[in-house]
Design a protein around this motif. Structure first.
Motif, PDB file in Angstrom:
ATOM      1  N   LEU A 158       0.828  -1.200   0.000  1.00 54.74           N
ATOM      2  CA  LEU A 158       0.000   0.000   0.000  1.00 54.74           C
ATOM      3  C   LEU A 158       0.867   1.255   0.000  1.00 54.74           C
ATOM      4  CD1 LEU A 158      -2.743  -1.039   2.602  1.00 54.74           C
ATOM      5  CD2 LEU A 158      -2.680  -1.476   0.139  1.00 54.74           C
ATOM      6  N   GLU A 159       1.958   1.235   0.769  1.00 59.62           N
ATOM      7  CA  GLU A 159       2.878   2.381   0.783  1.00 59.62           C
ATOM      8  C   GLU A 159       3.490   2.586  -0.592  1.00 59.62           C
ATOM      9  OE1 GLU A 159       6.788   3.791   3.287  1.00 59.62           O
ATOM     10  OE2 GLU A 159       6.781   1.820   2.337  1.00 59.62           O
ATOM     11  N   ASP A 160       3.920   1.514  -1.240  1.00 66.50           N
ATOM     12  CA  ASP A 160       4.536   1.602  -2.562  1.00 66.50           C
ATOM     13  C   ASP A 160       3.596   2.299  -3.546  1.00 66.50           C
ATOM     14  OD1 ASP A 160       6.341   1.242  -4.630  1.00 66.50           O
ATOM     15  OD2 ASP A 160       5.767  -0.831  -5.006  1.00 66.50           O
ATOM     16  N   ALA A 161       2.328   1.914  -3.514  1.00 71.56           N
ATOM     17  CA  ALA A 161       1.346   2.521  -4.416  1.00 71.56           C
ATOM     18  C   ALA A 161       1.141   3.996  -4.088  1.00 71.56           C
ATOM     19  CB  ALA A 161       0.026   1.765  -4.337  1.00 71.56           C
ATOM     20  N   ARG A 162       1.124   4.358  -2.817  1.00 70.62           N
ATOM     21  CA  ARG A 162       0.935   5.767  -2.456  1.00 70.62           C
ATOM     22  C   ARG A 162       2.112   6.614  -2.901  1.00 70.62           C
ATOM     23  NH1 ARG A 162      -0.693   3.384   2.541  1.00 70.62           N
ATOM     24  NH2 ARG A 162       1.199   4.126   3.569  1.00 70.62           N
ATOM     25  N   ILE A 163       3.322   6.097  -2.731  1.00 68.84           N
ATOM     26  CA  ILE A 163       4.514   6.849  -3.112  1.00 68.84           C
ATOM     27  C   ILE A 163       4.524   7.113  -4.617  1.00 68.84           C
ATOM     28  CG2 ILE A 163       7.023   6.687  -3.333  1.00 68.84           C
ATOM     29  CD1 ILE A 163       7.041   5.265  -0.628  1.00 68.84           C
ATOM     30  N   ARG A 164       4.043   6.171  -5.394  1.00 71.32           N
ATOM     31  CA  ARG A 164       4.078   6.294  -6.853  1.00 71.32           C
ATOM     32  C   ARG A 164       2.904   7.079  -7.417  1.00 71.32           C
ATOM     33  NH1 ARG A 164       4.956   0.040  -8.043  1.00 71.32           N
ATOM     34  NH2 ARG A 164       4.600   0.638 -10.214  1.00 71.32           N
ATOM     35  N   LEU A 165       1.968   7.454  -6.573  1.00 67.52           N
ATOM     36  CA  LEU A 165       0.819   8.224  -7.027  1.00 67.52           C
ATOM     37  C   LEU A 165       1.257   9.641  -7.396  1.00 67.52           C
ATOM     38  CD1 LEU A 165      -2.267   7.639  -7.228  1.00 67.52           C
ATOM     39  CD2 LEU A 165      -2.504   8.813  -5.039  1.00 67.52           C
ATOM     40  N   LYS A 166       0.829  10.136  -8.543  1.00 67.41           N
ATOM     41  CA  LYS A 166       1.229  11.440  -9.042  1.00 67.41           C
ATOM     42  C   LYS A 166       0.223  12.518  -8.639  1.00 67.41           C
ATOM     43  CE  LYS A 166       4.923   9.982 -11.163  1.00 67.41           C
ATOM     44  NZ  LYS A 166       6.257  10.342 -10.622  1.00 67.41           N
ATOM     45  N   MET A 167       0.775  13.655  -8.185  1.00 64.92           N
ATOM     46  CA  MET A 167      -0.009  14.856  -7.898  1.00 64.92           C
ATOM     47  C   MET A 167       0.605  15.984  -8.733  1.00 64.92           C
ATOM     48  SD  MET A 167      -2.090  13.851  -5.330  1.00 64.92           S
ATOM     49  CE  MET A 167      -2.164  12.594  -4.034  1.00 64.92           C
ATOM     50  N   PRO A 168       0.337  16.043 -10.048  1.00 65.47           N
ATOM     51  CA  PRO A 168       1.098  16.922 -10.952  1.00 65.47           C
ATOM     52  C   PRO A 168       0.998  18.401 -10.635  1.00 65.47           C
ATOM     53  CG  PRO A 168      -0.802  15.951 -12.072  1.00 65.47           C
ATOM     54  CD  PRO A 168      -0.650  15.224 -10.775  1.00 65.47           C
ATOM     55  N   GLN A 169      -0.175  18.881 -10.288  1.00 60.46           N
ATOM     56  CA  GLN A 169      -0.302  20.317 -10.019  1.00 60.46           C
ATOM     57  C   GLN A 169       0.449  20.706  -8.751  1.00 60.46           C
ATOM     58  OE1 GLN A 169      -4.353  22.025 -10.928  1.00 60.46           O
ATOM     59  NE2 GLN A 169      -4.895  19.847 -11.091  1.00 60.46           N
ATOM     60  N   PHE A 170       0.343  19.870  -7.718  1.00 60.83           N
ATOM     61  CA  PHE A 170       1.053  20.144  -6.474  1.00 60.83           C
ATOM     62  C   PHE A 170       2.557  20.007  -6.677  1.00 60.83           C
ATOM     63  CE2 PHE A 170       2.616  18.497  -2.278  1.00 60.83           C
ATOM     64  CZ  PHE A 170       2.558  19.714  -1.611  1.00 60.83           C
ATOM     65  N   GLU A 171       2.983  19.018  -7.448  1.00 65.62           N
ATOM     66  CA  GLU A 171       4.406  18.821  -7.690  1.00 65.62           C
ATOM     67  C   GLU A 171       5.004  20.022  -8.420  1.00 65.62           C
ATOM     68  OE1 GLU A 171       4.555  15.064  -9.691  1.00 65.62           O
ATOM     69  OE2 GLU A 171       3.812  13.979  -7.936  1.00 65.62           O
ATOM     70  N   ARG A 172       4.279  20.608  -9.367  1.00 65.58           N
ATOM     71  CA  ARG A 172       4.770  21.806 -10.055  1.00 65.58           C
ATOM     72  C   ARG A 172       4.884  22.977  -9.084  1.00 65.58           C
ATOM     73  NH1 ARG A 172       1.475  19.845 -14.362  1.00 65.58           N
ATOM     74  NH2 ARG A 172      -0.277  21.157 -13.693  1.00 65.58           N
ATOM     75  N   LEU A 173       3.932  23.083  -8.161  1.00 68.82           N
ATOM     76  CA  LEU A 173       3.966  24.145  -7.164  1.00 68.82           C
ATOM     77  C   LEU A 173       5.199  24.017  -6.277  1.00 68.82           C
ATOM     78  CD1 LEU A 173       2.127  26.505  -5.976  1.00 68.82           C
ATOM     79  CD2 LEU A 173       1.372  24.804  -4.305  1.00 68.82           C
ATOM     80  N   VAL A 174       5.484  22.798  -5.821  1.00 70.68           N
ATOM     81  CA  VAL A 174       6.641  22.567  -4.955  1.00 70.68           C
ATOM     82  C   VAL A 174       7.934  22.815  -5.716  1.00 70.68           C
ATOM     83  CG1 VAL A 174       7.888  20.815  -3.644  1.00 70.68           C
ATOM     84  CG2 VAL A 174       5.394  20.972  -3.453  1.00 70.68           C
ATOM     85  N   ASP A 175       8.011  22.298  -6.963  1.00 69.38           N
ATOM     86  CA  ASP A 175       9.229  22.477  -7.764  1.00 69.38           C
ATOM     87  C   ASP A 175       9.525  23.955  -8.011  1.00 69.38           C
ATOM     88  OD1 ASP A 175       9.545  19.761  -7.875  1.00 69.38           O
ATOM     89  OD2 ASP A 175       8.701  19.525  -9.886  1.00 69.38           O
ATOM     90  N   ALA A 176       8.477  24.772  -8.093  1.00 68.76           N
ATOM     91  CA  ALA A 176       8.657  26.207  -8.311  1.00 68.76           C
ATOM     92  C   ALA A 176       8.986  26.947  -7.019  1.00 68.76           C
ATOM     93  CB  ALA A 176       7.397  26.802  -8.941  1.00 68.76           C
ATOM     94  N   GLY A 177       9.013  26.242  -5.907  1.00 68.13           N
ATOM     95  CA  GLY A 177       9.334  26.849  -4.628  1.00 68.13           C
ATOM     96  C   GLY A 177       8.259  27.736  -4.065  1.00 68.13           C
ATOM     97  N   GLU A 178       7.018  27.504  -4.467  1.00 64.65           N
ATOM     98  CA  GLU A 178       5.922  28.386  -4.065  1.00 64.65           C
ATOM     99  C   GLU A 178       5.101  27.845  -2.888  1.00 64.65           C
ATOM    100  OE1 GLU A 178       3.541  29.529  -7.406  1.00 64.65           O
ATOM    101  OE2 GLU A 178       5.285  29.871  -8.696  1.00 64.65           O
ATOM    102  N   PHE A 179       5.434  26.667  -2.388  1.00 71.03           N
ATOM    103  CA  PHE A 179       4.678  26.134  -1.259  1.00 71.03           C
ATOM    104  C   PHE A 179       5.434  26.274   0.052  1.00 71.03           C
ATOM    105  CE2 PHE A 179       2.842  22.465   1.223  1.00 71.03           C
ATOM    106  CZ  PHE A 179       1.611  23.069   1.446  1.00 71.03           C
ATOM    107  N   GLY A 180       6.735  26.439  -0.004  1.00 66.04           N
ATOM    108  CA  GLY A 180       7.511  26.647   1.205  1.00 66.04           C
ATOM    109  C   GLY A 180       7.895  25.349   1.893  1.00 66.04           C
TER     110      GLY A 180
END
Length: 280
Positions: A37-59
């Motif tokens: 179950l953990e493996d599946a959760r880790i591999r789940l994609k959250m594309p909009q949130f990931e772009r926000l984090v990569d841009a440094g806008e979530f802190g």
């Protein structure tokens, strides 16, 4: 991983069973199922949130698991074909959300579980950003209404509630990137405590019967760190001819750092050993 409408779950993830997932009976253990179950959760994609984090806008933030359930429903083996975990979002809160999951192998449902995660910043819980809420909404199950689970009573956090204690020492290999003992490692501690209780209950030396729990509900209340010497409290809540229901807690001195409900096979455990006068 791809999308799926199977049983209403929006995403499915192929799983490869590993030797380390197996229990003593040769099938995937309850802890092994939790790894699936953990493996599946880790591999789940959250594309909009990931772009926000990569841009440094979530802190600065951490994603902390605060509770999980896992249940082994049927045996799964290394030779079973088409092992998959299906995942969806059951609840979206202000600072947290809950996954719901089902595991399949060899054409049958073999496990299920839930996990609640909290987004935490330096000053406390962080409100989920709109981008993450949008990702989660796309993954929501068709009926995401929630029936609130009864919360464990405050007495569960006190040492004198438990009848039996098993000592455990944190290992450096249990520590994860958050610099505390990983939550899956803590799940194995509960397995250890039930095994210690079983050994004391039957009063025999040598190999302890395989009576490890087939289901867990775990609440993580505080950080378990390394180095440290801890104790797991065990109380038999109830039992019948086939099964035993346990209540457990992790303690550092008088401080409770986690509690769990578990159920497993009764096996050779006698009514006397499971009653109030059982092992201590």
């Amino acid at each position: 991983m791809n999308t799926s409408s199977y049983l209403g779950f929006p995403v499915q993830c192929d799983i490869r069973a590993r030797q380390a997932d197996l229990g003593r009976d040769g099938s995937v253990s309850t802890i092994g199922m939790a790894r699936w179950l953990e493996d599946a959760r880790i591999r789940l994609k959250m594309p909009q949130f990931e772009r926000l984090v990569d841009a440094g806008e979530f802190g600065s933030h951490q994603i902390i698991l605060v509770g999980q359930t896992v249940e082994k429903l049927a045996p799964a083996h290394l030779t079973d074909a088409d092992a998959q975990v299906h995942t969806g979002i059951r609840r979206i809160g202000r600072s947290s959300f809950t996954y719901q999951q089902a595991a399949f192998a060899g054409g049958k449902r073999v496990g299920s579980g839930e996990a609640t995660v909290l987004h935490l910043g330096p000053a406390g819980p962080l409100a989920l950003p709109d981008e993450l809420i949008a990702d989660l909404t796309e993954l929501s199950l068709p009926d995401s209404s929630e029936t609130a689970a009864s919360r464990p009573g405050a007495e569960r956090r006190h040492r004198d509630y438990y009848a039996f204690f098993a000592p455990l020492r944190a290992r450096i290999g249990d520590v994860d990137g958050n610099q505390h003992v990983n939550y899956l490692a803590l799940a194995t501690w509960y397995d250890e405590a039930v095994a210690a209780f079983t050994a004391a209950a039957i009063g025999e030396e040598g190999l302890v019967p395989d009576l490890s729990p087939s289901s867990y509900r775990i609440d993580y209340l505080g950080e378990v760190t390394y180095p440290g010497d801890y104790e797991i409290g065990v109380l038999v809540r109830s039992f019948d001819a086939e099964s035993v229901r346990y209540e457990l807690g992790i303690f550092l001195g008088s401080t409770c750092l986690g509690i769990a409900d578990a159920s497993g096979a009764r096996g050779v455990l006698s009514a006397r050993s499971l009653g109030p006068g059982g092992p201590r």
